[in-house]
Design a protein around this motif. Sequence first.
Motif, mmCIF file in Angstrom:
data_model
loop_
_atom_site.group_PDB
_atom_site.id
_atom_site.type_symbol
_atom_site.label_atom_id
_atom_site.label_comp_id
_atom_site.label_asym_id
_atom_site.label_seq_id
_atom_site.Cartn_x
_atom_site.Cartn_y
_atom_site.Cartn_z
ATOM 1 N N LEU A 1 0.834 -1.203 0.000
ATOM 2 C CA LEU A 1 0.000 0.000 0.000
ATOM 3 C C LEU A 1 0.872 1.258 0.000
ATOM 4 O O LEU A 1 0.582 2.217 -0.718
ATOM 5 C CB LEU A 1 -0.939 0.001 1.207
ATOM 6 N N ARG A 2 1.948 1.263 0.769
ATOM 7 C CA ARG A 2 2.880 2.411 0.757
ATOM 8 C C ARG A 2 3.473 2.610 -0.631
ATOM 9 O O ARG A 2 3.572 3.730 -1.130
ATOM 10 C CB ARG A 2 4.011 2.209 1.770
ATOM 11 N N TYR B 1 0.872 4.060 -2.836
ATOM 12 C CA TYR B 1 0.624 5.459 -2.465
ATOM 13 C C TYR B 1 1.696 6.384 -3.029
ATOM 14 O O TYR B 1 1.404 7.480 -3.510
ATOM 15 C CB TYR B 1 0.550 5.603 -0.944
ATOM 16 N N THR C 1 0.803 6.877 -6.659
ATOM 17 C CA THR C 1 -0.422 7.623 -6.978
ATOM 18 C C THR C 1 -0.544 8.942 -6.253
ATOM 19 O O THR C 1 -1.150 9.877 -6.765
ATOM 20 C CB THR C 1 -1.672 6.793 -6.621
ATOM 21 N N ASP D 1 -2.397 9.282 -3.775
ATOM 22 C CA ASP D 1 -3.789 9.287 -3.343
ATOM 23 C C ASP D 1 -4.069 7.973 -2.625
ATOM 24 O O ASP D 1 -3.924 6.903 -3.215
ATOM 25 C CB ASP D 1 -4.699 9.449 -4.561
ATOM 26 N N ARG D 2 -4.462 8.062 -1.364
ATOM 27 C CA ARG D 2 -4.660 6.847 -0.576
ATOM 28 C C ARG D 2 -5.739 5.939 -1.166
ATOM 29 O O ARG D 2 -5.570 4.726 -1.218
ATOM 30 C CB ARG D 2 -5.008 7.201 0.864
ATOM 31 N N HIS D 3 -6.827 6.517 -1.630
ATOM 32 C CA HIS D 3 -7.917 5.692 -2.160
ATOM 33 C C HIS D 3 -7.513 4.986 -3.452
ATOM 34 O O HIS D 3 -7.806 3.793 -3.633
ATOM 35 C CB HIS D 3 -9.170 6.533 -2.365
ATOM 36 N N ALA E 1 -4.462 4.272 -4.241
ATOM 37 C CA ALA E 1 -3.455 3.295 -3.826
ATOM 38 C C ALA E 1 -4.127 2.028 -3.297
ATOM 39 O O ALA E 1 -3.697 0.912 -3.609
ATOM 40 C CB ALA E 1 -2.537 3.897 -2.769
ATOM 41 N N GLU E 2 -5.173 2.199 -2.505
ATOM 42 C CA GLU E 2 -5.909 1.037 -2.006
ATOM 43 C C GLU E 2 -6.525 0.249 -3.152
ATOM 44 O O GLU E 2 -6.483 -0.985 -3.164
ATOM 45 C CB GLU E 2 -6.988 1.488 -1.024
ATOM 46 N N THR F 1 -3.701 -1.612 -5.033
ATOM 47 C CA THR F 1 -3.205 -2.729 -4.231
ATOM 48 C C THR F 1 -4.214 -3.867 -4.226
ATOM 49 O O THR F 1 -3.852 -5.039 -4.419
ATOM 50 C CB THR F 1 -2.900 -2.273 -2.796
ATOM 51 N N TRP G 1 4.484 16.840 -3.237
ATOM 52 C CA TRP G 1 3.402 16.008 -3.772
ATOM 53 C C TRP G 1 2.800 16.642 -5.020
ATOM 54 O O TRP G 1 2.478 15.941 -5.974
ATOM 55 C CB TRP G 1 2.315 15.787 -2.713
#
Length: 169
Positions: A16-17, A20, A23, A25-27, A29-30, A33, A106
Motif C-alpha cells: 500500500l505504501r 501510495y 499515486t 492518493d490513498r484511495h 493506492a488502495e 493494491t 506532492w
Amino acid sequence: MQDFDEFVTVRSAALLRFAYLLTGDRHLAEDLTQEALVRAHRRWHAITGDEGPEPYVRRAVLRQYLSWRRRRASTERPVADPPDGAPPGSSPDALADRVVDADEMWTALNALPRSQRAVVVLRYYEDLPDAEIARLLGCAQATVRVHAFHALHKLRSALTPVPLRRGEP
C-alpha cells in the motif's frame, strides 16, 4: 510456499505504501493494491521464484498504476487539520514550513507523467538499479535514464525558488 492470506497480512502495508508513492492518493493506492492482490490470488499457485511472491505483486501494482484509466475528477488536494501541538524542539513555523514543503513535493510529483513518476519511485524509494527498472517497465535502460533525467529536471524546476529580479522586494 507462503500462504496467500499470510502474505497479505504481512506485506499489504508495504504494498500500500508503494502504491501510495506512485499515486499520491490513498484511495487510488488502495484500489491498485486490491486489484493487484486479486490478480495475484488468481495465479497464486503459479507464482514461483527464488524471490517469493512480493516482486510479482509489486510488478502487478506498477502495471496497474501505469495502465490506470480512472483519474481524479478534481485536482483539489484535501489537507488534514494540523496536529494540536508541534513536536518537541520545533516551532509552529517550522511545522508549517514542513507541511508546505511536503505539499509542494506532492504537487510536483503529481504533475509528472506516470512513467516518469514510476521511475522516480522505483529508483529512489525502492532503490532499484536501472536494469531492474527497465525490466519492470518493459523498456531500455536508456529510456529509464531519460525518464529520470526529465523527472528530476521537472522536480527541481518546480521546487527551486525563482530568483527575484533587480528592484523587486
